[in-house]
Design a protein around this motif. Sequence first.
Motif, PDB file in Angstrom:
ATOM      1  N   GLN A   2       0.830  -1.191   0.000  1.00  0.00           N
ATOM      2  CA  GLN A   2       0.000   0.000   0.000  1.00  0.00           C
ATOM      3  C   GLN A   2       0.870   1.250   0.000  1.00  0.00           C
ATOM      4  N   GLN A  44      -5.035   9.834  -2.022  1.00  0.00           N
ATOM      5  CA  GLN A  44      -5.765   8.564  -2.108  1.00  0.00           C
ATOM      6  C   GLN A  44      -4.846   7.413  -1.735  1.00  0.00           C
ATOM      7  N   ARG A  45      -5.400   6.437  -1.022  1.00  0.00           N
ATOM      8  CA  ARG A  45      -4.655   5.220  -0.720  1.00  0.00           C
ATOM      9  C   ARG A  45      -4.711   4.337  -1.954  1.00  0.00           C
ATOM     10  N   VAL A  46      -3.582   3.778  -2.309  1.00  0.00           N
ATOM     11  CA  VAL A  46      -3.493   2.944  -3.493  1.00  0.00           C
ATOM     12  C   VAL A  46      -2.787   1.637  -3.152  1.00  0.00           C
ATOM     13  N   ARG A  47      -2.999   0.661  -4.006  1.00  0.00           N
ATOM     14  CA  ARG A  47      -2.282  -0.607  -3.929  1.00  0.00           C
ATOM     15  C   ARG A  47      -1.300  -0.610  -5.085  1.00  0.00           C
ATOM     16  N   THR A  63      -3.307   0.781  -8.448  1.00  0.00           N
ATOM     17  CA  THR A  63      -4.765   0.781  -8.472  1.00  0.00           C
ATOM     18  C   THR A  63      -5.285   1.250  -7.123  1.00  0.00           C
ATOM     19  N   LEU A  64      -6.573   1.507  -7.016  1.00  0.00           N
ATOM     20  CA  LEU A  64      -7.124   1.978  -5.750  1.00  0.00           C
ATOM     21  C   LEU A  64      -7.127   0.866  -4.718  1.00  0.00           C
ATOM     22  N   GLN A  65      -6.876   1.240  -3.488  1.00  0.00           N
ATOM     23  CA  GLN A  65      -6.920   0.290  -2.369  1.00  0.00           C
ATOM     24  C   GLN A  65      -8.375   0.065  -2.007  1.00  0.00           C
ATOM     25  N   THR A  66      -8.786  -1.190  -1.987  1.00  0.00           N
ATOM     26  CA  THR A  66     -10.154  -1.514  -1.573  1.00  0.00           C
ATOM     27  C   THR A  66     -10.092  -2.441  -0.380  1.00  0.00           C
ATOM     28  N   LEU A  67     -11.089  -2.334   0.459  1.00  0.00           N
ATOM     29  CA  LEU A  67     -11.130  -3.159   1.677  1.00  0.00           C
ATOM     30  C   LEU A  67     -11.842  -4.457   1.411  1.00  0.00           C
TER      31      LEU A  67
END
Length: 67
Positions: A2, A44-47, A63-67
Motif C-alpha cells: 500500500q 488517495q490510498r493505493v495498492r 490501483t485503488l486500495q479496496t477493503l
Amino acid sequence: MQATAYTYDPETRSGSVLLDDGTPLPFDTAAFDAGGLLLLRPGQRVRIEVTGQGDARHIELITLQTL
C-alpha cells in the motif's frame, strides 16, 4: 503493498506515491494503465505492485486500495 498517491499528471498518466515510510516512488504510464484507473488524486490510498530492490524498484501496477 500500500501507498499514498503523492503526485499525478493527467496528461502523461504518471506520477509518484509515498510509501508508508515516507519514501517517494515514481510510477509511469504503463503502471497507471495496468491498474485500469481513470484518475488519481493526491492523498488517495493505493495498492501497488513493485519489482526490484533499492534504487531499482519499479512500480508495475497502481490501483485503488479496496477493503
